[in-house]
Scaffold this motif. Sequence first.
Motif, PDB file in Angstrom:
ATOM      1  N   THR A  86      40.658  46.011  37.484  1.00 44.64           N
ATOM      2  CA  THR A  86      40.054  44.672  37.534  1.00 44.64           C
ATOM      3  C   THR A  86      38.690  44.680  36.864  1.00 44.64           C
ATOM      4  OG1 THR A  86      41.212  44.084  39.580  1.00 44.64           O
ATOM      5  CG2 THR A  86      39.239  42.825  39.047  1.00 44.64           C
ATOM      6  N   ILE A  89      39.117  45.501  32.986  1.00 41.25           N
ATOM      7  CA  ILE A  89      39.634  44.349  32.239  1.00 41.25           C
ATOM      8  C   ILE A  89      38.514  43.342  32.000  1.00 41.25           C
ATOM      9  CG2 ILE A  89      41.142  42.327  32.409  1.00 41.25           C
ATOM     10  CD1 ILE A  89      43.179  44.199  33.842  1.00 41.25           C
ATOM     11  N   LYS A  93      37.049  42.251  28.316  1.00 41.32           N
ATOM     12  CA  LYS A  93      36.988  40.859  27.859  1.00 41.32           C
ATOM     13  C   LYS A  93      35.583  40.512  27.378  1.00 41.32           C
ATOM     14  CE  LYS A  93      40.789  39.063  30.706  1.00 41.32           C
ATOM     15  NZ  LYS A  93      41.164  38.157  31.845  1.00 41.32           N
ATOM     16  N   GLU A 132      47.648  41.500  30.285  1.00 45.90           N
ATOM     17  CA  GLU A 132      46.571  40.525  30.517  1.00 45.90           C
ATOM     18  C   GLU A 132      45.595  40.502  29.345  1.00 45.90           C
ATOM     19  OE1 GLU A 132      42.963  39.511  33.694  1.00 45.90           O
ATOM     20  OE2 GLU A 132      44.626  40.805  34.305  1.00 45.90           O
ATOM     21  N   TYR A 136      44.793  37.445  26.552  1.00 46.13           N
ATOM     22  CA  TYR A 136      43.407  36.977  26.370  1.00 46.13           C
ATOM     23  C   TYR A 136      43.004  37.069  24.906  1.00 46.13           C
ATOM     24  CZ  TYR A 136      38.399  36.413  27.200  1.00 46.13           C
ATOM     25  OH  TYR A 136      37.097  35.964  27.185  1.00 46.13           O
TER      26      TYR A 136
END
Length: 293
Positions: A86, A89, A93, A132, A136
């Motif tokens: 978590t 990631i 980003k 994920e 993105y």
Amino acid sequence: MIHVPNKIGVIVDSFRVGVKEGLLKAKEVGADGVQIHAASGDFVPDKLTSAARQEWKAYIVSLGLEISALVGDLGGHGFQDKRSNTEKIAKSKQILDLAVELGASVVTTHIGVVPGDKNSEIYEAMHLACAELSAYAESMNAFFAIETGPETAATLKDFLDGLGTKGVSVNYDPANLVMVTGDDPVQGVYTLRDYIVHTHAKDGVRLRESDPRQIYGSLGYEPLDHEKVAEAAESGEFFREVPLGEGSVDWPSYLQALVDIGYKGYLTIEREVGTNPEADIIRAVQFLKKFRV
């Protein structure tokens, strides 16, 4: 002679003189662009205000350079540990947001050694994280590019095919394949042709077979004597990184393969060892420019 349309880049950190001085040296050696570490050092997103980002962008443009990619490798076996994903990631980003703001569209990274068992917990953790990140990146017309080396090109392609989107693609490093997996870097280009968005220009030789987990590490895996394995890899018992054109990468065939698949992105020079990296980088730029004739 192969006509290679690619631009030549340099990883700024390879000069080992800091970002600003490294940018000047990249200009001096004749590079078209640069790759900059953004997971540590001066370019960590949290350290850069909006004003600072614009200042760096303007400075790089003033040198006649562009950013080919940012390095976003967060270490710790990549995305193998679901307990830390978590946070990783979110940081990834942020690095991609920074890249786009600076005018780049690629962040290169290591995700960890892809396990052979698709039903393993580690494989699932890596796949969920990459799915994920891929969505993105695709939403921003950008890419997280996995560096080749920890597994064969065929294994990596199978992993990528399962993501459903191409926001996670490939930073192709032919030397890593030669040195660690023993994979053919020329054939690998054709295998990964739909995913290659950035490349590293590096060369090396393989001295003996090794488990990629001994080199890159892996969650829950420790070699019998981890310290000795690490020392052996550093001293060249398993492989040795060498100046461009002096290793086992067949550069004419490799560059022809990139031409064949229509790749027109960067050939970004990476020099991780050696006592005089600047001299090696100058030679590497000259070596690659021979193929432009």
